[in-house]
Design an enzyme around this catalytic site. Sequence first.
Site: not given
Length: 308
Positions: A45, A69, A71, A73, A126, A129, A163, A193, A247, A269
């Site tokens: 994560k 989502n 979330m 973080l 990343n 986010c 990412k 996403s 996907g 997912t």
Amino acid sequence: MSTLKTSIGNFQFDTCVMNASGVHCYDQSELDGLRASSAGTFVTKSATLQPREGNPTPRYKPVPLGSINSMGLPNLGIDFYLDYLKSVEVGKSSPFLSVTGLSREETHTLLNKVQSSDYDGLVELNLSCPNIVGKPQLGYDIEGVKKLLTEVFAYFDQPLGVKLPPYFDLTHFDQMAEVLNQFPLTFVNTVNSIGNALYIEDETVAIKPKNGFGGLGGTYIKPTALANVHAFYQRLKPSIAIIGTGGVTSGRDVFEHILCGASLVQIGTALQEEGPAIFDRLQAELLEIMTEKGYKSLDDFRGKLQYL
Ligand code: DHB
């Protein structure tokens, strides 16, 4: 017998499927579950400097064609993930450590901490986010990405990838690839996403944070994911491998990501919904397609998407 072996930089993997960061990788028991599965490797994560509880629940909702989502973080903090990676026997398949700073300064503190730790494997930074209120994702600020990577590569010498969020304009693919090609990146992971979607049931949003706005994943986003994988495959220098995410629910989807140029394929997912046994199914389905087509290895079709 066909093989699903693949590599990223100097790291070899027995198979090409793994989790996407954020799914099944929060704590020791989830991470152990991935290590016990047939995934080729795993990513943790996205870690911040301090542990975070994340946004109020419900903050993830499966919907008929995917998930939404926000979330926020939730994570156990960088020290936990570094300690975990130090404690596990990872053999020849390096895991990926995912990090994300809430500011440029935090990103540098995180990467300095990684660099001075015992962990010398792959790192995913990343840049995408979408769920922190008041913090735009850096991935859409192309000059900001250039500045950050310039600063990072002044000191960071572990194998690093980024990412990215999905892009929707050919000009943005061009501009982003031009920036990324200036750096010794080991990989680019595309896509995160589709940010800030809204899902409604009857008259009400599906998740609590941000009045229902959240990142869209699953079947909805496969064509966007494939477009991003292929657009970067066409534009990035060959030393930057591509990780395809978005996907994937079947072996056919994995096949398509590889056809577009992916070297590893991540599952978000569908892993959340099906659990780590999904990796067995995806590999069996992919091998069946390869056998039908007479492909012995991923190299036989990676990037070989045909045009009309
Ligand atoms: C979160 C979501 C993301 O898509 C991401 O890249 C990082 C964190 C989150 O909300 O926790």
